[in-house]
Design a protein around this motif. Structure first.
Motif, short mmCIF file in Angstrom:
data_model
loop_
_atom_site.label_atom_id
_atom_site.label_comp_id
_atom_site.label_asym_id
_atom_site.label_seq_id
_atom_site.Cartn_x
_atom_site.Cartn_y
_atom_site.Cartn_z
N GLY A 36 0.79 -1.22 0.00
CA GLY A 36 0.00 0.00 0.00
C GLY A 36 0.82 1.27 0.00
O GLY A 36 0.28 2.37 0.08
N ALA A 37 2.14 1.15 -0.10
CA ALA A 37 3.02 2.32 -0.08
C ALA A 37 3.28 2.83 -1.49
O ALA A 37 3.46 2.07 -2.43
CB ALA A 37 4.35 1.98 0.58
N LEU A 38 3.30 4.15 -1.61
CA LEU A 38 3.66 4.86 -2.83
C LEU A 38 5.09 5.34 -2.63
O LEU A 38 5.38 6.03 -1.65
CB LEU A 38 2.70 6.03 -3.03
CG LEU A 38 2.85 6.92 -4.24
CD1 LEU A 38 2.66 6.11 -5.52
CD2 LEU A 38 1.84 8.05 -4.17
N ARG A 39 6.00 4.95 -3.54
CA ARG A 39 7.41 5.29 -3.39
C ARG A 39 7.90 6.06 -4.62
O ARG A 39 7.57 5.71 -5.73
CB ARG A 39 8.25 4.03 -3.22
CG ARG A 39 8.00 3.31 -1.93
CD ARG A 39 8.84 2.01 -1.88
NE ARG A 39 8.74 1.38 -0.59
CZ ARG A 39 7.78 0.53 -0.23
NH1 ARG A 39 6.83 0.21 -1.09
NH2 ARG A 39 7.77 -0.02 0.97
N ARG A 40 8.74 7.06 -4.33
CA ARG A 40 9.37 7.83 -5.41
C ARG A 40 10.86 7.48 -5.44
O ARG A 40 11.50 7.37 -4.40
CB ARG A 40 9.19 9.33 -5.17
CG ARG A 40 9.74 10.16 -6.30
CD ARG A 40 9.49 11.62 -6.07
NE ARG A 40 9.92 12.38 -7.22
CZ ARG A 40 9.59 13.63 -7.44
NH1 ARG A 40 8.82 14.28 -6.60
NH2 ARG A 40 10.02 14.26 -8.51
N TYR A 41 11.39 7.36 -6.67
CA TYR A 41 12.80 7.01 -6.86
C TYR A 41 13.46 8.01 -7.79
O TYR A 41 12.83 8.55 -8.70
CB TYR A 41 12.93 5.61 -7.49
CG TYR A 41 12.46 4.50 -6.59
CD1 TYR A 41 13.35 3.84 -5.76
CD2 TYR A 41 11.13 4.12 -6.57
CE1 TYR A 41 12.92 2.82 -4.93
CE2 TYR A 41 10.69 3.10 -5.75
CZ TYR A 41 11.59 2.45 -4.94
OH TYR A 41 11.15 1.44 -4.12
N ASP A 42 14.75 8.22 -7.56
CA ASP A 42 15.57 9.02 -8.46
C ASP A 42 15.81 8.19 -9.71
O ASP A 42 16.23 7.03 -9.62
CB ASP A 42 16.90 9.36 -7.78
CG ASP A 42 17.79 10.20 -8.65
OD1 ASP A 42 18.42 9.63 -9.58
OD2 ASP A 42 17.88 11.42 -8.42
N GLY A 43 15.52 8.76 -10.88
CA GLY A 43 15.65 8.03 -12.13
C GLY A 43 17.06 7.66 -12.53
O GLY A 43 17.27 6.70 -13.25
N GLU A 44 18.05 8.40 -12.05
CA GLU A 44 19.44 8.12 -12.40
C GLU A 44 20.09 7.11 -11.46
O GLU A 44 20.80 6.23 -11.89
CB GLU A 44 20.25 9.41 -12.42
CG GLU A 44 19.89 10.33 -13.56
CD GLU A 44 20.81 11.54 -13.63
OE1 GLU A 44 21.94 11.48 -13.11
OE2 GLU A 44 20.38 12.55 -14.21
N THR A 45 19.82 7.25 -10.17
CA THR A 45 20.49 6.39 -9.19
C THR A 45 19.65 5.20 -8.75
O THR A 45 20.19 4.24 -8.22
CB THR A 45 20.86 7.20 -7.93
OG1 THR A 45 19.64 7.64 -7.29
CG2 THR A 45 21.74 8.39 -8.27
#
Length: 76
Positions: A17-26
């Motif tokens: 149920g978690a929404l996670r954001r990631y850096d596209g490069e790393t």
């Protein structure tokens, strides 16, 4: 579920149920939000971001804004 945003990052919605954001490069997780009670079944980025929609198995459809840091804009 995965959604790419302008600027090179991406969001994922998981079985927890978690929404996670990631850096596209790393690939490093930069943000985590408790979005739904149960799995996120779908995720859609609106016009390249920052707004997005999530659909959960809890029966809710949520619209997230401002990078999702402030929480949902609305829930149905």
């Amino acid at each position: 579920a995965v959604g790419w945003i302008s600027g090179g990052g991406f969001w994922t919605g998981g079985s927890d149920g978690a929404l996670r954001r990631y850096d596209g490069e790393t690939g490093v997780e930069t943000q985590k939000v408790a979005a739904h009670e149960g799995a996120i079944a779908g995720l859609a980025v609106i016009s390249g971001g920052p707004d997005l929609l999530t659909a959960g198995v809890d029966g809710r459809l949520r619209r997230w804004g401002a990078g999702a840091s402030a929480g949902p804009c609305s829930a149905a």
